[in-house]
Design an enzyme around this catalytic site. Structure first.
Site, PDB file in Angstrom:
ATOM      1  N   ILE A  66       0.883  -1.160   0.000  1.00  0.00           N
ATOM      2  CA  ILE A  66       0.000   0.000   0.000  1.00  0.00           C
ATOM      3  C   ILE A  66       0.929   1.221   0.000  1.00  0.00           C
ATOM      4  O   ILE A  66       1.916   1.247   0.751  1.00  0.00           O
ATOM      5  CB  ILE A  66      -0.908  -0.018   1.245  1.00  0.00           C
ATOM      6  CG1 ILE A  66      -1.834  -1.238   1.172  1.00  0.00           C
ATOM      7  CG2 ILE A  66      -1.695   1.277   1.376  1.00  0.00           C
ATOM      8  CD1 ILE A  66      -2.518  -1.564   2.477  1.00  0.00           C
ATOM      9  N   CYS A 126     -13.833   4.597  -0.959  1.00  0.00           N
ATOM     10  CA  CYS A 126     -13.220   3.899  -2.084  1.00  0.00           C
ATOM     11  C   CYS A 126     -14.386   3.225  -2.799  1.00  0.00           C
ATOM     12  O   CYS A 126     -15.481   3.795  -2.837  1.00  0.00           O
ATOM     13  CB  CYS A 126     -12.137   2.920  -1.616  1.00  0.00           C
ATOM     14  SG  CYS A 126     -12.663   1.733  -0.364  1.00  0.00           S
TER      15      CYS A 126
END
Length: 185
Positions: free
Chosen positions: A106, A130
């Site tokens: 990430i 998201c």
């Protein structure tokens, strides 16, 4: 859902009533608000959810949002952009790839930049989202919780509440290793 506001004191008191679809009861005013999937309050002025659709726009308007933090790489849809423009909501786009691969990192720098937006009170009220409101949103919120000095077990419990059976060890490892010491809440 219906959002009632205390008219004398502004929006000091908010009551959200479940919609007809959720309760089976008829709302005589017809003012129903539908939150996005996985919607929740993170902190005062900070919310999280999945990707909002047009059916959620009235609900988002009722929140009085100033900003949206969008964590997907895809372009924001024109319909949503029009909604943001007409409600003077600023979009902060942090393109984080969604991945199920355990060894894909990430992007920590991107999470740090997004956290700076989230903790800046000038951007509140703010919605983080998201696609599903699980992994990328969960990681960002988990890192915020580390800034707030939450213990790791509680951070993971909150993450798993939204990710459920799709919880990823790689997300939890990222949150565990994230160094929030140089960020100020």
């Amino acid at each position: 859902m219906k959002l009632d506001q205390d008219h004398e004191g502004g929006d000091m008191c908010r009551t959200i009533k479940l919609s007809t679809k959720a309760t089976g009861k008829v709302d005589p005013t017809g003012d129903e608000l539908y939150p996005p999937i996985n919607f929740a309050m993170v902190d005062h002025g900070i919310y999280r959810s999945s990707f909002p659709d047009s059916v959620n726009f009235s609900f988002l308007t009722a929140l009085g949002l100033r900003s949206i933090v969008y964590l997907c790489p895809e372009k924001y849809p024109d319909n949503n952009l029009e909604f943001l423009k007409s409600n003077r909501i600023q979009l902060f786009h942090f393109a984080i790839e969604g991945t199920k691969e355990p060894y894909i990192d990430i992007p920590e720098d991107t999470i740090r930049e997004a956290l700076k937006v989230v903790i800046d009170i000038r951007n509140h009220p703010l919605l983080i989202h998201c696609k599903r409101g699980k992994h990328r949103t969960g990681c960002l919120v988990g890192c915020l919780r580390k800034m707030q000095k939450w213990n790791l077990l509680t951070i993971f419990d909150e993450y798993q509440k939204f990710a459920a059976a799709k919880a990823r060890v790689s997300d939890q490892r990222f949150m565990e290793l994230f160094d929030a010491s140089n960020l100020k809440w």
